[in-house]
Design an enzyme around this catalytic site. Structure first.
Site, PDB file in Angstrom:
ATOM      1  N   GLY A  70      54.084 -23.515  57.115  1.00 34.59           N
ATOM      2  CA  GLY A  70      55.860 -24.458  56.628  1.00 34.59           C
ATOM      3  C   GLY A  70      56.727 -23.715  57.026  1.00 34.59           C
ATOM      4  N   GLN A 178      56.914 -29.215  50.407  1.00 33.87           N
ATOM      5  CA  GLN A 178      56.959 -29.744  48.480  1.00 33.87           C
ATOM      6  C   GLN A 178      56.267 -31.311  48.925  1.00 33.87           C
ATOM      7  OE1 GLN A 178      56.375 -27.953  46.379  1.00 33.87           O
ATOM      8  NE2 GLN A 178      57.025 -25.381  47.277  1.00 33.87           N
ATOM      9  N   SER A 198      52.900 -27.675  55.316  1.00 28.68           N
ATOM     10  CA  SER A 198      52.239 -26.310  54.985  1.00 28.68           C
ATOM     11  C   SER A 198      51.103 -26.796  54.534  1.00 28.68           C
ATOM     12  CB  SER A 198      53.021 -25.604  54.624  1.00 28.68           C
ATOM     13  OG  SER A 198      52.229 -24.220  54.187  1.00 28.68           O
ATOM     14  N   HIS A 200      48.563 -25.167  52.824  1.00 27.24           N
ATOM     15  CA  HIS A 200      47.785 -25.097  51.935  1.00 27.24           C
ATOM     16  C   HIS A 200      48.862 -25.106  50.107  1.00 27.24           C
ATOM     17  CE1 HIS A 200      51.323 -21.897  50.002  1.00 27.24           C
ATOM     18  NE2 HIS A 200      51.323 -21.879  51.969  1.00 27.24           N
ATOM     19  N   THR A 236      46.038 -19.219  70.580  1.00 25.67           N
ATOM     20  CA  THR A 236      44.769 -19.797  70.552  1.00 25.67           C
ATOM     21  C   THR A 236      45.153 -20.677  69.138  1.00 25.67           C
ATOM     22  OG1 THR A 236      43.668 -18.084  71.362  1.00 25.67           O
ATOM     23  CG2 THR A 236      42.585 -20.189  69.943  1.00 25.67           C
ATOM     24  N   CYS A 325      57.998 -17.108  47.995  1.00 28.03           N
ATOM     25  CA  CYS A 325      59.101 -16.066  49.105  1.00 28.03           C
ATOM     26  C   CYS A 325      59.585 -15.241  48.683  1.00 28.03           C
ATOM     27  CB  CYS A 325      59.106 -17.297  50.726  1.00 28.03           C
ATOM     28  SG  CYS A 325      57.723 -17.615  51.590  1.00 28.03           S
TER      29      CYS A 325
END
Length: 380
Positions: A70, A178, A198, A200, A236, A325
């Site tokens: 994200g 979210q 994102s 996860h 990659t 974060c």
């Protein structure tokens, strides 16, 4: 065993997604840029995943780009939009409670000559539509506002904001980290110029994400000569991670409606268990129509959120004091500050978030623990 109530921070990897990851990593490990058959197989997997995300978002596959998560999606999306502005200007509008990946980028842009307006939240945790209109100028070229608040779960009026932005030739980016996989966001995806997700956050692997950029925008690569993802990002491509994330996204959408109903029941149970504590316990932004049901931002009057988190941890419950974060910083959660809540009251904030493994009995037990802590506070 620790009871996990921090799904807004991260989710465990879905087992089926994990199996897809292992299969792709061990059997289809070619570089998607390689010209041999194994490279072609990897490229085919990549494009199937791209089409699947375009289907889930109801957008063109040419606008889907895979990233490392994200934060990178937010950064690259905003930079792509700034390279493809519809008019001249150096003014940006964003929210005062955006994720650190957006907020910190805005601060950096300010040092490079951009002017940024940070919009506050009302007491429900929303950016007022009128505040966007009032903040807009003829020099405004970009708006970046998250869809779902990561700390209290409130939803922003993005479709109305998008209509205004379009009428003013202003580009719109939204951090949908979210909300993707938790509530339908196809109408949002069709309304904005760029969005970020994102892996996860919806049971995909960490280090995976995606961005959507309106393919009709002539954006330029941030780093000239970048070959991967049509120049969107270097490095990659993570085929196993993308395949696993795609599996997780498909599953999240299949069970989304049932999970939403279940989350609302868990939320109601939690609130009912605390119904006698409303004078001491506050839940922020609790309007069901504009709320991610699995996120509860709250506070206990007179107790710092960090103390609540540590006590819950001691009793076997994993909760948080805000976005991962932001954790560890002395300053209070950005959402509290953006809502005009400051000082000691702001530091009382903590967050509880539900997920697939959350059981009703655990929700009730956690609520009782919160109630006990509130009674302890009132005794002093």
């Amino acid at each position: 065993m620790m009871k996990y109530f921090d799904y807004a921070a991260t989710c465990p990897l879905d087992r089926e997604a994990a199996e897809i990851y292992i299969q792709a990593a061990t059997e289809h490990f070619g570089n998607s840029q390689s010209l041999h058959d194994m490279g072609s197989t990897a490229e085919n997997i990549l494009e199937v995943c791209r089409r699947e995300f375009s289907n889930l978002l109801d957008v063109e596959s040419a606008g889907i780009f895979f990233t490392s998560g994200g934060s990178e999606s937010n950064f690259l999306s905003i930079m792509a939009l700034l390279s493809a502005l519809r008019k001249k200007g150096k003014h940006i509008i964003t929210g005062a409670a955006e994720h650190s990946s957006v907020y910190n980028l805005m601060k950096k842009l300010e040092t490079e000559g951009w002017e940024v307006t940070y919009l506050p939240l009302n007491r429900k945790g929303q950016i007022e539509y009128d505040s966007v209109i009032k903040a807009a100028r003829k020099e405004t070229v970009l708006v970046s506002i998250h869809h779902g608040n990561p700390e209290i779960g409130t939803l922003q009026p993005l479709e109305a904001i998008a209509a205004f932005c379009k009428s003013q030739d202003v580009l719109l980016h939204s951090d949908c980290v979210q909300t993707f996989g938790k509530i339908p966001i196809a109408s949002i995806a069709r309304s904005v110029d760029a969005l970020s997700i994102s892996g996860h956050k919806f049971y995909g692997p960490k280090g995976t994400g995606a961005a959507y950029i309106n393919p009709r925008l002539a954006w330029k690569p941030l780093i000239a000569g970048t070959a991967h993802e049509k120049g969107f990002r270097p490095g990659t491509v993570n085929i196993p991670g993308i395949a696993a994330m795609t599996m997780a996204a498909q599953k999240a959408h299949l069970i989304m409606e049932a999970e939403t109903v279940r989350m609302r029941k868990l939320r109601s149970l939690f609130r009912e268990t605390l119904s006698d504590m409303t004078d001491r316990v506050q839940i922020f932004g609790d309007d069901e129509a504009y709320q991610i049901p699995g996120i509860l931002g709250m506070s206990i009057k007179g107790i710092e959120g960090q103390y609540v988190m540590l006590e819950c941890n001691r009793k076997g419950y994993a909760i948080s004091t805000g976005t991962a974060c932001h954790t560890g910083m002395v300053s209070p959660a950005k959402t509290m500050t953006a809502m005009g809540i400051t000082g000691k009251e702001a530091k009382e904030f903590f967050r509880i978030s539900f997920g697939r493994e959350t059981k009703a009995e655990d929700v009730e037990a956690l609520a009782k623990t919160i109630a006990e802590l509130s009674l302890h506070a009132s005794a002093f």
